[in-house]
Design a protein around this motif. Sequence first.
Motif, PDB file in Angstrom:
ATOM      1  N   PHE A 128     -14.285  32.405 -56.232  1.00  0.00           N
ATOM      2  CA  PHE A 128     -15.002  31.145 -55.991  1.00  0.00           C
ATOM      3  C   PHE A 128     -14.034  29.958 -55.977  1.00  0.00           C
ATOM      4  N   GLU A 129     -12.960  30.100 -55.202  1.00  0.00           N
ATOM      5  CA  GLU A 129     -11.954  29.048 -55.123  1.00  0.00           C
ATOM      6  C   GLU A 129     -12.539  27.729 -54.629  1.00  0.00           C
ATOM      7  N   GLU A 167     -27.969  40.535 -57.615  1.00  0.00           N
ATOM      8  CA  GLU A 167     -27.196  39.783 -58.603  1.00  0.00           C
ATOM      9  C   GLU A 167     -26.940  38.335 -58.164  1.00  0.00           C
ATOM     10  N   PHE A 168     -26.152  38.169 -57.135  1.00  0.00           N
ATOM     11  CA  PHE A 168     -25.713  36.846 -56.710  1.00  0.00           C
ATOM     12  C   PHE A 168     -26.872  35.964 -56.266  1.00  0.00           C
ATOM     13  N   ALA A 190     -33.456  26.801 -60.236  1.00  0.00           N
ATOM     14  CA  ALA A 190     -34.592  26.622 -61.145  1.00  0.00           C
ATOM     15  C   ALA A 190     -34.196  25.917 -62.435  1.00  0.00           C
ATOM     16  N   GLY A 191     -32.900  25.697 -62.634  1.00  0.00           N
ATOM     17  CA  GLY A 191     -32.450  25.051 -63.860  1.00  0.00           C
ATOM     18  C   GLY A 191     -32.358  25.998 -65.035  1.00  0.00           C
ATOM     19  N   GLU A 192     -32.389  27.296 -64.759  1.00  0.00           N
ATOM     20  CA  GLU A 192     -32.334  28.287 -65.817  1.00  0.00           C
ATOM     21  C   GLU A 192     -30.913  28.755 -66.102  1.00  0.00           C
ATOM     22  N   MET A 193     -29.957  28.292 -65.296  1.00  0.00           N
ATOM     23  CA  MET A 193     -28.577  28.715 -65.422  1.00  0.00           C
ATOM     24  C   MET A 193     -27.686  27.581 -64.931  1.00  0.00           C
ATOM     25  N   THR A 194     -26.598  27.309 -65.624  1.00  0.00           N
ATOM     26  CA  THR A 194     -25.658  26.304 -65.127  1.00  0.00           C
ATOM     27  C   THR A 194     -24.866  26.885 -63.974  1.00  0.00           C
ATOM     28  N   GLU A 251     -19.799  32.736 -63.227  1.00  0.00           N
ATOM     29  CA  GLU A 251     -19.285  33.758 -64.145  1.00  0.00           C
ATOM     30  C   GLU A 251     -20.087  35.051 -64.045  1.00  0.00           C
ATOM     31  N   ASN A 252     -21.407  34.929 -64.022  1.00  0.00           N
ATOM     32  CA  ASN A 252     -22.249  36.131 -63.930  1.00  0.00           C
ATOM     33  C   ASN A 252     -22.056  36.847 -62.599  1.00  0.00           C
TER      34      ASN A 252
END
Length: 439
Positions: A241-242, A409-410, A419-423, A429-430
Amino acid sequence: MFKGNYLYKGLVLLSAAGILAACGDDADAPGTDGADDNGNGGSEEEISLAIMQGKVEFNNQFNELAEMYMDENPNVSIEITSVGGGTDYFTQLTTRFSAGDEPDIFSVAGPNEFEQMAEYLADLSDTDAANAALPGTLTDVTGEDGVVTALPYNLEGYGFIYNKNVFEAAGIDAEAISTYEDLEEAVQTIDSQKDELDIEAVFAFPGAEAWVPGNHLSNVYLTHEFDENVNEAYNAETVEFEKGDEFQRMLDLQVDYSVGPVLSLDYSQQVEEYFSLGQVAMIQQGNWVYPTLEQMDPDFAENGVGMIPIPLEGYENQLPVGVPNYWAVNSNKDDATVQEAKDFLDWMYLSDEGKDFVINEFNFIPAYEGYDEMEISDPLSQIVYDYSESGDTIGWVFNGYPTGWTNNEFGPNIQAYIAGEMTWDEMVENSISAWESLK
């Protein structure tokens, strides 16, 4: 519409067969080698070509074209099997090979399929079609030794499709947009005039569709990590993710200025309900939306839409263009059959009759030179062809993403971010961890 492997999902198995006929007058034309003075095939050897391919959409037209070829070549018979619509094409193909019923010409898509079929791929470097292929269309099927193992079906491209009338009324020249800052300014200008322009929002972003951000949008920001080569992506142990920051701000821009709720908005709503009916100024999609636009409003489709690239710093004015499918010739076959298969592919894409079918019956964007004086079937396809011919394109690497990464996944990670559930950092990272675990 191209959605990764969508061509191989469906429940339809279609087949048709043809018979032999007479050769054309041009002894030098593809597929007419050895013709005598009367225009008849010089070779008396009977050759049967079994073709298996994964686009049922043009099955009838493909059979018509095969009949034309057989009318010009009395020693050749062609049988076409088209699989799709609900049946997994590639599973059917490998089953057929396992049973010893190997087709002479078959279609492949993506590095996973190429890897599995590698032992059956004949060298097509000496075909006229390979020499006429547009820049970049053979990159993914050319080995380190320079051997070309497949030929492109056609091209597809995507970017921001915009409503010309809305942009003109807002005083914006879409063709002058080349940077993110240009786009952001245009978006804010349109947003400030929504009432006067009689639109609901600038964008309709289909957050319910994981492939829109997970394949197409991400490709713009990940393709350069892999030198625009799908095989490098396929073989990569990780993704970095450069250009993740640029990816994030482009995603945020579309989400922030979209009709909502974004996560319940799907593809059909995006194209049919909002863009076709003039409720939004632009959408992130590709040339494949044209038939839908034409069905909804023929005049708007023909005269009211344009397409520009998704801006990326350092790669301005480059449209993501890719090949959704390739033709391969079975190297297990005898020399005469392999040569006839090559001749047929050359004839299909480079003869006058073949080119007319490619444009007007298949409705393909040609992946070959020699079509510039012909009228491409629709304005969005014309834009894709023009960018391709000039070489102002970036490659498609999303077909090399690990199997299941986007859908399982992605894509869901991006939706969780929306949705604001993950930064964003957590999303990255995930997604990196998921890529590595799937390799």
